[in-house]
Enzyme design. Structure first.
Site, PDB file in Angstrom:
ATOM      1  N   ILE A 132       6.289 -36.889  14.260  1.00 27.32           N
ATOM      2  CA  ILE A 132       6.049 -35.602  13.620  1.00 27.32           C
ATOM      3  C   ILE A 132       6.054 -34.510  14.681  1.00 27.32           C
ATOM      4  O   ILE A 132       5.559 -34.705  15.790  1.00 27.32           O
ATOM      5  CB  ILE A 132       4.713 -35.639  12.832  1.00 27.32           C
ATOM      6  CG1 ILE A 132       4.510 -34.374  12.008  1.00 27.32           C
ATOM      7  CG2 ILE A 132       3.533 -35.883  13.738  1.00 27.32           C
ATOM      8  CD1 ILE A 132       3.373 -34.502  10.995  1.00 27.32           C
ATOM      9  N   SER A 133       6.678 -33.374  14.377  1.00 25.41           N
ATOM     10  CA  SER A 133       6.748 -32.226  15.274  1.00 25.41           C
ATOM     11  C   SER A 133       7.540 -32.608  16.530  1.00 25.41           C
ATOM     12  O   SER A 133       8.674 -33.063  16.427  1.00 25.41           O
ATOM     13  CB  SER A 133       5.334 -31.733  15.588  1.00 25.41           C
ATOM     14  OG  SER A 133       5.356 -30.522  16.298  1.00 25.41           O
ATOM     15  N   ASN A 134       6.954 -32.462  17.720  1.00 26.17           N
ATOM     16  CA  ASN A 134       7.670 -32.893  18.917  1.00 26.17           C
ATOM     17  C   ASN A 134       7.971 -34.386  18.870  1.00 26.17           C
ATOM     18  O   ASN A 134       8.996 -34.843  19.387  1.00 26.17           O
ATOM     19  CB  ASN A 134       6.854 -32.570  20.166  1.00 26.17           C
ATOM     20  CG  ASN A 134       6.941 -31.114  20.554  1.00 26.17           C
ATOM     21  OD1 ASN A 134       7.754 -30.359  20.023  1.00 26.17           O
ATOM     22  ND2 ASN A 134       6.099 -30.691  21.486  1.00 26.17           N
ATOM     23  N   HIS A 167       3.441 -26.385   8.878  1.00 18.87           N
ATOM     24  CA  HIS A 167       3.500 -27.290  10.025  1.00 18.87           C
ATOM     25  C   HIS A 167       2.226 -28.100  10.242  1.00 18.87           C
ATOM     26  O   HIS A 167       2.301 -29.278  10.605  1.00 18.87           O
ATOM     27  CB  HIS A 167       3.823 -26.504  11.302  1.00 18.87           C
ATOM     28  CG  HIS A 167       4.266 -27.374  12.435  1.00 18.87           C
ATOM     29  ND1 HIS A 167       5.550 -27.867  12.540  1.00 18.87           N
ATOM     30  CD2 HIS A 167       3.585 -27.883  13.498  1.00 18.87           C
ATOM     31  CE1 HIS A 167       5.653 -28.623  13.615  1.00 18.87           C
ATOM     32  NE2 HIS A 167       4.474 -28.646  14.224  1.00 18.87           N
ATOM     33  N   GLY A 180       8.689 -35.959  16.139  1.00 20.90           N
ATOM     34  CA  GLY A 180       9.858 -36.058  15.275  1.00 20.90           C
ATOM     35  C   GLY A 180      11.134 -35.769  16.034  1.00 20.90           C
ATOM     36  O   GLY A 180      12.155 -36.449  15.861  1.00 20.90           O
TER      37      GLY A 180
END
Length: 582
Positions: free
Chosen positions: A241-243, A517, A245
């Site tokens: 997820i996020s970075n 987010h 991801g």
């Protein structure tokens, strides 16, 4: 590739200390911070418990209105073993931490390994609420990497860092998670993401693949009678997820050996040259312009953009300061706000993302994360950060106190990987004007838009983070919220998916209305009313990926998840969540 994982720390986690929640369960995960018996000398087990709790709370909405544990998700007791090591990529100056969790109920008939990278700049447990929560109860082993980030902070004053067990020790007493080279004793606090000298973001994909190999090697140790565990006999699903991801999508492009069976990326920080915008570009743009734009009437009633119905004076001050610097032409606060907003829209920002991005402006996230990325890109040390920034321990009245010591020993468990937090402040990059942080923000922005040697180096570093094309036939799921204000879908997932399709790949793309987010932010009053969590859509995508691998079920179609609705002031319901039909 031959990897050396030595030494490996092996610990058992059963009874009141399991793999998924360190024995806390859902109720205690969402409660007060797990306490240390001796606040000045926590044990490795206490630090681990606190790190797991902090990581859960960093990416999941565990509050009473959020629906976790009733509408979606669960935190069952999962006994098993953990294997922890420092892993090195060829040529790296610093290691990345890897961890494998092997449940006692590992499914030996349907061998499964989930591999993940931490979100943001978090530490090793930073993806446990996604990868661990989905994989461990299903009998999968889970391998993690901190991808060269994390809170293994090094204090240059007393030369202490973090050992393999999470304890703070002096350099030379044990192998450290991170020890900067040649840092002077007055350089403040060094963080692995900002100061490793390795530019870890360029290697995020390789970190994930090495973590997958570590997971297989630890399964060999856990079940030697059934070894070897290989990509040919073990399904390996990468998720983040996020970075994190972005890291698993980067791994998909770097996976020349065909290690991965499927990839599920949530709100990924991902870019391809000529497709979308890299994070440093729009983050530094937002750090400069968004505070001024928030003075526009478009943001009346928007959470974080207003203190109740009152506009914070900082927004108008930013517009005036930009005018004084010649960056805006308007002469009135409203003209300056409208101009800044128009500039953001012209560069691709959508209104739904801008309204949620107000939270990152109010919390000063744009500036703080840009500082860490700039330092990493330029491979600077803690005493030589760009634009005059540094990380310093903030002592009341200029002297150390017991409270400082208590914060320090918990940094590894509580830290996000990017200060300011936990007694560490972001210093420098300011002037004596009415808008003191603008000077540093402009300097950071000029590292992207300028033409000097440092700007060229930043551009080259960002280019090194570009994604490569995944192999043909690899199932790739991308799940992103339409209202993501930190990694806007228009700059990341949408252009990435378009590029994949233009290149002959067939990703599954779920674009989730009303999702933003930070699921953890949904606990804020008024803010959570307007959104739905993204995490349950990640679990659902993992379910579909597993069904495809295990049973041959066709991959689902793309979805603008039309049934998702804002949660409203009450408790999240399945109808409001509107997951795609199974």
């Amino acid at each position: 590739m031959t990897d050396a994982f030595d030494p490996v720390r092996i610990t058992d986690h059963r009874g009141a200390d399991d793999l998924l929640s360190a024995g806390l369960g859902l109720r205690k995960l969402s409660g007060g911070l797990s306490a240390f018996v001796n606040p000045l000398a926590p044990t490795p087990a206490e630090l681990r418990r606190r790190a797991i709790q902090s990581s859960w709370r960093g990416i999941a909405d565990l509050g009473p209105l959020g629906g976790f544990g009733s509408v979606y998700g669960a935190v069952p007791d999962v006994p098993g073993r953990e294997f922890t090591a420092f892993a090195w990529l060829p040529g790296a100056r610093q290691p990345h931490r890897v961890l494998a969790q092997v449940p006692d109920a590992f499914d030996r008939e349907k061998r499964c390994l989930v591999v993940s990278a931490s979100s943001g700049s978090r530490g090793i447990y930073g993806a446990i609420g996604l990868a661990g929560a989905w994989g461990l109860p299903r009998g999968c082993a889970v391998a993690y990497t901190d991808k060269g980030t994390g809170a293994g902070y090094f204090d240059t004053a007393d030369r202490t860092g973090v050992a393999l067990d999470g304890m703070r020790v002096r350099a030379g007493e044990a192998a450290l998670e991170f020890e900067p080279t040649g840092a002077p004793t007055d350089a403040g606090i060094a963080t692995k993401h900002a100061h490793s000298g390795d530019h870890p973001e360029a290697d995020w994909g390789r970190h994930v693949l090495q973590a997958a190999r570590f997971g297989l090697a630890m399964l060999d140790r856990a079940f030697p009678e059934e070894a070897p565990f290989t990509p040919q006999n073990t399904r390996i699903i990468a998720t983040g997820i996020s970075n994190g991801g972005g890291a698993v999508l980067r791994a998909a492009g770097d996976d020349v050996d065909g290690i991965l069976s499927a990839v599920v990326a949530l709100e990924p920080n991902i870019h391809v040259p000529g497709h979308g915008r890299p994070f440093y570009d729009y983050a530094t743009e937002a750090a400069v312009l968004l505070p001024a734009a928030l003075a526009a009437p478009d943001f009346d009633g928007v959470p974080f953009a207003r203190a109740g119905v009152v506009m914070p004076p900082a927004w108008a001050l930013r517009g005036a300061a930009l005018g004084a610097h010649g960056r805006l032409r308007g002469f009135t606060p409203q003209a300056q706000a409208s101009e800044a907003l128009a500039m953001l829209r012209a560069s691709g920002w959508r209104d739904e993302a801008l309204k949620v991005a107000a939270s990152s402006a109010a919390l000063d996230l744009w500036r703080s994360v840009s500082v860490a990325y700039a330092s990493s890109y330029l491979r600077r040390g803690p005493g030589d950060m760009p634009c005059g920034f540094s990380y310093r321990v903030q002592h009341p009245a200029g002297v150390a106190t017991p409270a400082d010591a208590m914060l320090r020993v918990a940094w590894w468990a509580d830290g996000s990987g990017v200060p300011p937090h936990a007694g560490i402040t972001l210093m420098g990059g300011t002037d004596l004007s009415l808008d003191p942080t603008l000077a540093g923000c402009l300097c950071l922005r000029d590292l992207w838009t300028g033409s000097g040697a440092d700007a060229v180096a930043v551009g080259e570093a960002v280019a090194a983070t570009s994604a490569a094309l995944p192999r043909e036939g690899l199932p790739v799921f991308v799940v992103h919220g339409t209202e993501d204000g930190l990694i806007p879908v228009a700059f990341s997932s949408e252009p990435y998916v378009d590029w994949l399709r233009a290149s002959g790949r067939s990703p599954v793309f779920w674009n989730v209305p009303h999702a933003q987010h930070f699921d953890a932010f949904l606990a804020f009053p008024d803010f959570g009313d307007r959104h739905v969590p993204l995490l349950p859509f990640g679990y659902a995508a993992l379910d579909r990926a597993w069904e495809h691998l295990a049973t041959g079920r066709a991959l689902p179609e793309d979805a603008l998840v039309r049934d998702a609705q804002p949660r409203g002031p009450g408790v999240l319901t399945a109808r409001t969540l509107g997951l795609p039909p199974g």
